[in-house]
Design a protein around this motif. Structure first.
Motif: not given
Length: 346
Positions: A55-59, A103-108, A118-120, A125-129
């Motif tokens: 819902p917050d737009g993160s994927t 948008r900011r992204g992370l590849l882990l 990916e998130a705003a 990003v860190d919270e979703r991770l």
């Protein structure tokens, strides 16, 4: 008359060690140490077989690969194919900013999986991770990971101080390695005698002259002398050198600084440009030509045999060095003649 070869070897070895050892150590700590994150396979249910949006737009997307190396390779490929405005990588973890929507992204890469978030912004990003049920931080911390994630400022400050210290070491070490000492038991002459011997080069038919400037001596090509201009232009002179020499009567040493400027020719008229090199004045291999042939300083006077000049720095420097060390004084190239900076840089 040449610098001490052993000193040059030690200096080059020291520079290589100062660069290679920390870099190799950092790589070993980073890639042989504990992984920053661990994978919990039990948390990976069928719902993760396709990308998920919140819902917050993160994927979040999770992709499986045959090996961990393949997952790392895919992370690099994705980071290169994405439209990004900035990319940073710590170990194998890639962070990026998309150029299209910011948008900011992370590849882990974790084990055989590649997690993409990916998130705003970075916080989202860190919270979703952290909320992912199949990813957890490794309790065994990797020192390099901690430095460049939790203590980035400290790491960058330390790196900056090390680079500064390395620069000082390179400058002082270069002066030490390039220094030429007089032969053993050669008594140093008085400073006025040495000055006269160097100025006596002007009595010879040489393509350079030495002049006095304040408390220094300056050697430079005769680019305004009609006797030499034609030969210099025809000989392909492209760099005009000037050698500043500062005589230290207390330490019986001459501190020398080279200055180089480019020159172009038009109808026999020299036009000077500008050029700068940090290690101007530090040269290890340009003293041999001209010492054993051409110009000699022997028994307190100059003699010369005619030969074709190459109009390079060694042609000017060789007789100067020979006069200095032959008079019992040390010749020390430096990167600056500034008294305040010389306390640090040598």
């Amino acid at each position: 008359m040449k610098p001490n070869r052993r000193r040059i070897i030690l200096y080059v070895a020291g520079i290589l060690a100062a660069v290679v050892v920390p870099v190799a150590g950092a790589f070993l700590l980073a890639f042989l140490g504990p992984a920053p994150y661990l994978l919990n396979e039990d948390g990976l249910g069928p719902e993760w077989s396709s990308p998920r949006q919140y819902p917050d737009g993160s994927t979040v997307s999770v992709t499986a690969f045959p090996s961990s190396a393949a997952a790392v390779h895919e992370a690099e490929s994705i980071s290169q194919s994405l439209p990004t405005s900035s990319t940073s990588q710590t170990m194998n973890v890639v962070r990026y900013t998309r150029a299209d929507d910011q948008r900011r992204g992370l590849l882990l890469p974790v084990d055989r999986r590649l997690v993409q978030v990916e998130a705003a912004d970075d916080r989202a990003v860190d919270e979703r991770l952290r909320a992912l049920p199949f990813i957890r931080e490794n309790p065994e911390k990797n020192l390099m990971w901690l430095l460049f994630t939790d203590h980035t400022g400290v790491a960058l400050s330390g790196l900056g101080l090390y680079i500064l210290g390395l620069g000082v070491f390179m400058a002082r070490g270069a002066s030490w390695a390039a220094e030429i000492a007089p032969a053993a038991r050669t008594p140093p002459v008085a400073v006025d005698t040495l000055r006269s011997r160097i100025l006596a080069l002007n009595d010879l038919d040489l393509p350079f002259h030495v002049r006095e400037e304040s408390n220094r001596l300056v050697a430079e090509w005769r680019i305004a002398d009609a006797r030499w201009v034609g030969l210099m232009e025809a000989g392909g002179l492209r760099d005009v050198h000037r050698i500043y020499m500062e005589l230290d009567p207390d330490g019986h040493g001459v501190r020398s600084l080279d200055e180089r400027r480019t020159v172009s020719w038009s109808a026999g008229i020299a036009r000077l440009g500008g050029s700068f090199s940090f290690f101007r004045g530090i040269s290890f291999f340009e003293y041999s030509r001209g010492v054993m042939m051409g110009v000699f300083f022997r028994d307190g006077r100059w003699t010369m045999k005619a030969y074709d000049y190459r109009f390079v720095l060694s042609e000017m420097k060789a007789p100067l060095v020979q006069a200095i060390v032959g008079s019992g004084w040390r010749f020390t190239p430096v990167v600056t003649l500034s008294r305040s900076l010389s306390r640090v840089l040598g």
